[in-house]
Design an enzyme around this catalytic site. Structure first.
Site, mmCIF file in Angstrom:
data_model
loop_
_atom_site.group_PDB
_atom_site.id
_atom_site.type_symbol
_atom_site.label_atom_id
_atom_site.label_comp_id
_atom_site.label_asym_id
_atom_site.label_seq_id
_atom_site.Cartn_x
_atom_site.Cartn_y
_atom_site.Cartn_z
ATOM 1 N N GLY A 112 -6.210 24.372 7.533
ATOM 2 C CA GLY A 112 -7.465 25.104 7.606
ATOM 3 C C GLY A 112 -8.238 25.048 6.308
ATOM 4 N N ASN A 116 -1.813 31.157 0.459
ATOM 5 C CA ASN A 116 -0.994 31.721 1.536
ATOM 6 C C ASN A 116 0.120 32.626 1.025
ATOM 7 O OD1 ASN A 116 -0.682 29.458 4.428
ATOM 8 N ND2 ASN A 116 -2.309 30.842 3.814
ATOM 9 N N ASN A 128 4.224 28.423 7.201
ATOM 10 C CA ASN A 128 3.217 29.128 7.980
ATOM 11 C C ASN A 128 2.419 28.135 8.813
ATOM 12 O OD1 ASN A 128 -0.059 30.304 7.361
ATOM 13 N ND2 ASN A 128 1.322 31.204 8.840
ATOM 14 N N ARG A 174 -12.256 31.008 -0.441
ATOM 15 C CA ARG A 174 -11.837 30.008 0.546
ATOM 16 C C ARG A 174 -12.952 29.008 0.842
ATOM 17 N NH1 ARG A 174 -6.981 31.202 3.502
ATOM 18 N NH2 ARG A 174 -7.442 29.244 4.557
ATOM 19 N N HIS A 207 -2.188 35.895 12.590
ATOM 20 C CA HIS A 207 -1.573 34.604 12.272
ATOM 21 C C HIS A 207 -0.890 34.598 10.908
ATOM 22 C CE1 HIS A 207 -1.055 30.461 13.410
ATOM 23 N NE2 HIS A 207 -1.663 29.999 12.336
ATOM 24 N N TRP A 208 -1.126 35.630 10.096
ATOM 25 C CA TRP A 208 -0.597 35.662 8.725
ATOM 26 C C TRP A 208 0.418 36.782 8.572
ATOM 27 C CZ3 TRP A 208 -6.013 35.557 5.984
ATOM 28 C CH2 TRP A 208 -6.524 34.260 6.000
#
Length: 282
Positions: A36, A44, A101, A178, A262-263
Protein backbone atom coordinates in the site's frame (compact mmCIF):
# COMPACT_ATOMS: atom_id res chain seq x y z
CA UNK A 1 17.82 -1.31 22.48
CA UNK A 2 14.98 1.18 21.95
CA UNK A 3 13.34 2.07 18.64
CA UNK A 4 15.07 5.44 18.63
CA UNK A 5 18.48 3.79 19.07
CA UNK A 6 18.44 1.92 15.76
CA UNK A 7 19.96 3.47 12.65
CA UNK A 8 18.59 2.83 9.17
CA UNK A 9 20.99 0.31 7.61
CA UNK A 10 21.41 -0.87 4.01
CA UNK A 11 22.53 -4.23 2.67
CA UNK A 12 22.84 -5.29 -0.98
CA UNK A 13 21.13 -8.55 -1.98
CA UNK A 14 21.25 -9.85 -5.57
CA UNK A 15 22.11 -6.35 -6.75
CA UNK A 16 19.19 -4.78 -4.86
CA UNK A 17 19.52 -2.47 -1.88
CA UNK A 18 17.43 -3.50 1.13
CA UNK A 19 16.85 -0.97 3.90
CA UNK A 20 16.28 -2.18 7.45
CA UNK A 21 16.38 -1.43 11.18
CA UNK A 22 17.49 -3.88 13.89
CA UNK A 23 16.70 -3.91 17.62
CA UNK A 24 17.47 -6.00 20.70
CA UNK A 25 19.18 -9.32 21.30
CA UNK A 26 18.00 -12.93 21.31
CA UNK A 27 16.49 -15.34 18.77
CA UNK A 28 15.94 -13.73 15.37
CA UNK A 29 12.54 -12.25 14.51
CA UNK A 30 11.57 -10.52 11.25
CA UNK A 31 8.69 -8.01 11.07
CA UNK A 32 7.42 -7.77 7.48
CA UNK A 33 5.11 -4.88 6.65
CA UNK A 34 2.08 -4.83 4.39
CA UNK A 35 1.70 -3.23 0.95
CA UNK A 36 0.00 0.00 0.00
CA UNK A 37 1.02 3.62 -0.59
CA UNK A 38 3.41 5.16 1.89
CA UNK A 39 4.10 2.06 3.94
CA UNK A 40 7.51 1.11 5.36
CA UNK A 41 8.66 -1.40 7.94
CA UNK A 42 8.80 1.17 10.71
CA UNK A 43 5.50 2.77 9.66
CA UNK A 44 3.78 -0.54 10.39
CA UNK A 45 5.79 -1.77 13.38
CA UNK A 46 7.49 1.15 15.15
CA UNK A 47 5.05 0.86 18.04
CA UNK A 48 5.77 -2.85 18.53
CA UNK A 49 9.56 -3.14 18.42
CA UNK A 50 10.00 -2.25 22.10
CA UNK A 51 7.87 -5.21 23.24
CA UNK A 52 9.41 -7.75 20.87
CA UNK A 53 13.01 -6.59 21.24
CA UNK A 54 12.90 -7.46 24.94
CA UNK A 55 12.93 -11.12 23.89
CA UNK A 56 14.23 -11.21 20.30
CA UNK A 57 16.73 -9.66 17.92
CA UNK A 58 14.19 -7.86 15.74
CA UNK A 59 14.79 -7.02 12.08
CA UNK A 60 12.41 -4.55 10.42
CA UNK A 61 13.15 -4.39 6.67
CA UNK A 62 11.50 -2.28 4.01
CA UNK A 63 10.21 -4.82 1.51
CA UNK A 64 11.25 -4.37 -2.15
CA UNK A 65 9.79 -1.23 -3.69
CA UNK A 66 9.00 0.39 -0.33
CA UNK A 67 10.86 2.87 1.84
CA UNK A 68 14.51 2.95 0.78
CA UNK A 69 14.54 -0.58 -0.69
CA UNK A 70 14.89 -1.19 -4.42
CA UNK A 71 11.94 -2.65 -6.33
CA UNK A 72 11.90 -6.14 -7.83
CA UNK A 73 10.35 -7.49 -10.99
CA UNK A 74 7.93 -10.40 -11.29
CA UNK A 75 5.17 -11.69 -9.02
CA UNK A 76 5.69 -9.48 -6.01
CA UNK A 77 5.11 -11.89 -3.11
CA UNK A 78 7.29 -14.62 -4.64
CA UNK A 79 10.08 -12.24 -5.71
CA UNK A 80 10.04 -10.48 -2.34
CA UNK A 81 10.18 -13.82 -0.50
CA UNK A 82 13.28 -14.92 -2.39
CA UNK A 83 14.94 -11.55 -1.79
CA UNK A 84 14.17 -11.85 1.93
CA UNK A 85 15.86 -15.27 1.99
CA UNK A 86 18.88 -13.57 0.40
CA UNK A 87 18.57 -10.83 3.02
CA UNK A 88 18.77 -13.48 5.75
CA UNK A 89 21.86 -14.93 4.07
CA UNK A 90 23.50 -11.51 3.88
CA UNK A 91 22.94 -10.97 7.61
CA UNK A 92 24.06 -14.48 8.56
CA UNK A 93 20.62 -15.45 9.88
CA UNK A 94 20.06 -19.19 9.49
CA UNK A 95 16.49 -19.33 10.79
CA UNK A 96 14.02 -16.79 12.13
CA UNK A 97 10.46 -16.36 13.30
CA UNK A 98 8.38 -14.03 11.12
CA UNK A 99 5.49 -11.67 11.81
CA UNK A 100 3.91 -10.42 8.59
CA UNK A 101 1.11 -7.89 8.18
CA UNK A 102 -1.13 -8.45 5.13
CA UNK A 103 1.23 -8.64 2.09
CA UNK A 104 4.09 -9.24 4.54
CA UNK A 105 2.18 -12.30 5.73
CA UNK A 106 2.06 -13.59 2.17
CA UNK A 107 5.80 -13.01 1.81
CA UNK A 108 6.43 -14.86 5.09
CA UNK A 109 4.16 -17.71 4.00
CA UNK A 110 6.03 -18.04 0.71
CA UNK A 111 9.31 -18.15 2.62
CA UNK A 112 8.00 -20.81 5.03
CA UNK A 113 6.64 -22.97 2.20
CA UNK A 114 9.68 -22.81 -0.09
CA UNK A 115 12.36 -22.74 2.63
CA UNK A 116 10.91 -24.52 5.69
CA UNK A 117 14.29 -24.75 7.39
CA UNK A 118 14.56 -20.93 7.43
CA UNK A 119 11.26 -20.09 9.20
CA UNK A 120 10.80 -21.35 12.76
CA UNK A 121 7.35 -19.83 13.41
CA UNK A 122 5.00 -17.63 11.41
CA UNK A 123 2.49 -15.02 12.58
CA UNK A 124 0.27 -13.35 9.99
CA UNK A 125 -2.01 -10.33 10.45
CA UNK A 126 -4.92 -10.36 8.00
CA UNK A 127 -4.61 -10.70 4.25
CA UNK A 128 -3.55 -14.29 3.62
CA UNK A 129 -6.15 -16.73 2.31
CA UNK A 130 -9.15 -17.01 0.03
CA UNK A 131 -12.45 -15.17 0.40
CA UNK A 132 -15.47 -17.49 0.56
CA UNK A 133 -18.37 -15.19 1.42
CA UNK A 134 -17.20 -11.60 0.90
CA UNK A 135 -16.95 -10.23 -2.65
CA UNK A 136 -13.59 -9.45 -4.21
CA UNK A 137 -12.16 -6.86 -4.11
CA UNK A 138 -13.12 -5.71 -0.63
CA UNK A 139 -13.81 -2.05 0.06
CA UNK A 140 -10.26 -1.25 1.16
CA UNK A 141 -8.75 -2.81 -1.96
CA UNK A 142 -11.11 -0.82 -4.19
CA UNK A 143 -10.02 2.38 -2.45
CA UNK A 144 -6.39 1.35 -2.91
CA UNK A 145 -6.97 0.86 -6.65
CA UNK A 146 -8.54 4.32 -6.84
CA UNK A 147 -5.45 5.80 -5.21
CA UNK A 148 -3.13 3.85 -7.53
CA UNK A 149 -4.84 5.33 -10.59
CA UNK A 150 -5.38 8.85 -9.21
CA UNK A 151 -3.08 9.47 -6.23
CA UNK A 152 -4.40 12.40 -4.21
CA UNK A 153 -4.21 13.22 -0.54
CA UNK A 154 -7.98 12.85 -0.24
CA UNK A 155 -7.85 9.32 -1.67
CA UNK A 156 -4.99 8.48 0.68
CA UNK A 157 -7.09 9.55 3.67
CA UNK A 158 -10.10 7.60 2.37
CA UNK A 159 -8.02 4.44 2.02
CA UNK A 160 -6.33 4.82 5.41
CA UNK A 161 -9.73 5.20 7.08
CA UNK A 162 -10.76 1.84 5.61
CA UNK A 163 -7.81 0.19 7.33
CA UNK A 164 -8.99 0.77 10.89
CA UNK A 165 -12.02 0.37 13.13
CA UNK A 166 -11.10 3.45 15.20
CA UNK A 167 -11.02 6.40 12.78
CA UNK A 168 -9.33 8.59 15.39
CA UNK A 169 -6.09 6.78 14.52
CA UNK A 170 -6.06 8.44 11.10
CA UNK A 171 -4.60 11.83 11.99
CA UNK A 172 -3.65 14.63 9.58
CA UNK A 173 -0.02 13.98 10.45
CA UNK A 174 -0.33 10.30 9.51
CA UNK A 175 -2.08 11.12 6.22
CA UNK A 176 0.56 13.72 5.31
CA UNK A 177 3.44 11.35 6.17
CA UNK A 178 2.00 8.43 4.24
CA UNK A 179 1.07 10.59 1.25
CA UNK A 180 4.58 12.05 1.02
CA UNK A 181 6.15 8.57 1.05
CA UNK A 182 3.51 7.22 -1.35
CA UNK A 183 4.38 9.83 -3.98
CA UNK A 184 8.03 8.76 -4.06
CA UNK A 185 8.32 7.46 -7.67
CA UNK A 186 9.54 3.93 -6.84
CA UNK A 187 6.84 3.46 -4.21
CA UNK A 188 4.09 4.81 -6.46
CA UNK A 189 5.15 2.50 -9.29
CA UNK A 190 5.10 -0.51 -6.95
CA UNK A 191 1.58 0.44 -5.80
CA UNK A 192 0.42 0.69 -9.43
CA UNK A 193 1.94 -2.66 -10.35
CA UNK A 194 0.10 -4.39 -7.51
CA UNK A 195 -3.22 -2.55 -7.33
CA UNK A 196 -4.16 -1.03 -10.70
CA UNK A 197 -7.76 -1.86 -11.66
CA UNK A 198 -6.62 -4.09 -14.54
CA UNK A 199 -4.54 -6.16 -12.11
CA UNK A 200 -7.44 -6.45 -9.67
CA UNK A 201 -9.83 -7.43 -12.49
CA UNK A 202 -7.47 -10.20 -13.62
CA UNK A 203 -7.15 -11.47 -10.06
CA UNK A 204 -10.92 -11.37 -9.64
CA UNK A 205 -11.43 -13.57 -12.69
CA UNK A 206 -8.92 -16.06 -11.34
CA UNK A 207 -10.65 -16.17 -7.97
CA UNK A 208 -14.02 -16.88 -9.57
CA UNK A 209 -12.79 -20.32 -10.54
CA UNK A 210 -12.32 -23.24 -8.18
CA UNK A 211 -9.04 -23.77 -10.00
CA UNK A 212 -7.86 -20.66 -8.15
CA UNK A 213 -7.32 -22.82 -5.10
CA UNK A 214 -4.31 -24.24 -6.90
CA UNK A 215 -2.76 -20.84 -6.34
CA UNK A 216 -2.89 -21.59 -2.62
CA UNK A 217 -1.33 -25.05 -2.81
CA UNK A 218 1.87 -23.58 -1.38
CA UNK A 219 0.04 -23.20 1.95
CA UNK A 220 0.01 -26.99 2.34
CA UNK A 221 3.82 -26.90 2.33
CA UNK A 222 4.02 -24.73 5.47
CA UNK A 223 5.13 -27.01 8.29
CA UNK A 224 6.19 -24.55 11.00
CA UNK A 225 3.73 -23.55 13.74
CA UNK A 226 1.57 -20.68 12.48
CA UNK A 227 -0.71 -18.14 14.13
CA UNK A 228 -3.15 -16.11 12.04
CA UNK A 229 -4.32 -12.86 13.66
CA UNK A 230 -7.34 -11.09 12.24
CA UNK A 231 -9.43 -8.03 12.95
CA UNK A 232 -13.09 -8.96 13.13
CA UNK A 233 -13.95 -5.69 11.36
CA UNK A 234 -11.31 -5.86 8.62
CA UNK A 235 -12.64 -4.05 5.51
CA UNK A 236 -9.53 -4.82 3.43
CA UNK A 237 -9.37 -8.61 3.92
CA UNK A 238 -12.61 -10.00 5.33
CA UNK A 239 -12.41 -12.56 8.12
CA UNK A 240 -13.77 -15.39 5.95
CA UNK A 241 -10.42 -15.43 4.11
CA UNK A 242 -8.98 -17.24 7.15
CA UNK A 243 -11.07 -20.38 6.66
CA UNK A 244 -9.20 -21.94 3.73
CA UNK A 245 -5.68 -21.53 5.19
CA UNK A 246 -6.94 -22.89 8.51
CA UNK A 247 -7.79 -26.12 6.66
CA UNK A 248 -4.76 -26.23 4.36
CA UNK A 249 -1.97 -25.43 6.84
CA UNK A 250 -1.01 -28.34 9.10
CA UNK A 251 -0.32 -26.51 12.36
CA UNK A 252 -2.34 -23.31 12.22
CA UNK A 253 -4.18 -21.31 14.89
CA UNK A 254 -6.48 -18.28 14.54
CA UNK A 255 -6.97 -15.37 16.93
CA UNK A 256 -9.69 -12.78 16.16
CA UNK A 257 -9.58 -9.29 17.69
CA UNK A 258 -12.92 -7.49 18.11
CA UNK A 259 -13.34 -3.81 17.18
CA UNK A 260 -10.28 -4.10 14.98
CA UNK A 261 -9.56 -3.52 11.30
CA UNK A 262 -6.56 -4.48 9.15
CA UNK A 263 -3.87 -3.26 11.59
CA UNK A 264 -4.18 -5.48 14.66
CA UNK A 265 -0.62 -4.60 15.70
CA UNK A 266 -1.68 -0.94 15.92
CA UNK A 267 -5.38 -1.00 16.89
CA UNK A 268 -5.01 -3.82 19.41
CA UNK A 269 -1.36 -3.21 20.22
CA UNK A 270 -1.22 -4.61 23.78
CA UNK A 271 -3.48 -7.60 23.03
CA UNK A 272 -1.62 -8.39 19.81
CA UNK A 273 1.80 -8.23 21.45
CA UNK A 274 0.64 -10.45 24.32
CA UNK A 275 -0.91 -12.98 21.91
CA UNK A 276 2.02 -13.05 19.48
CA UNK A 277 4.67 -13.20 22.21
CA UNK A 278 2.80 -16.04 23.93
CA UNK A 279 2.80 -17.97 20.67
CA UNK A 280 6.40 -17.19 19.71
CA UNK A 281 7.81 -18.01 23.15
CA UNK A 282 5.69 -21.12 23.71
Amino acid sequence: MSASASNNEIVTVAGKQISYHVFGQGPDLFLLHGSGPGVTGMENFEGNVAAFSQHFRVYVPDLPGYGKSDAVEGVQDMASAELMIGFMDALGVESAAIIGNSFGGYVGARMAAAHPERVSKLVTIGGIGYGIFAPFPNEGINLLSEFAEDPTRARMEQWLRSMVYDKALITDELVDRRYKQAMEPKTLETTRIMYARAQMAAMGKMLESAIALKGLEFLTQITCPMLMCWGRDDRVSALDRALVPMRLIQNCELHVFPKCGHWAMIERKAEFEQTALGFLRR
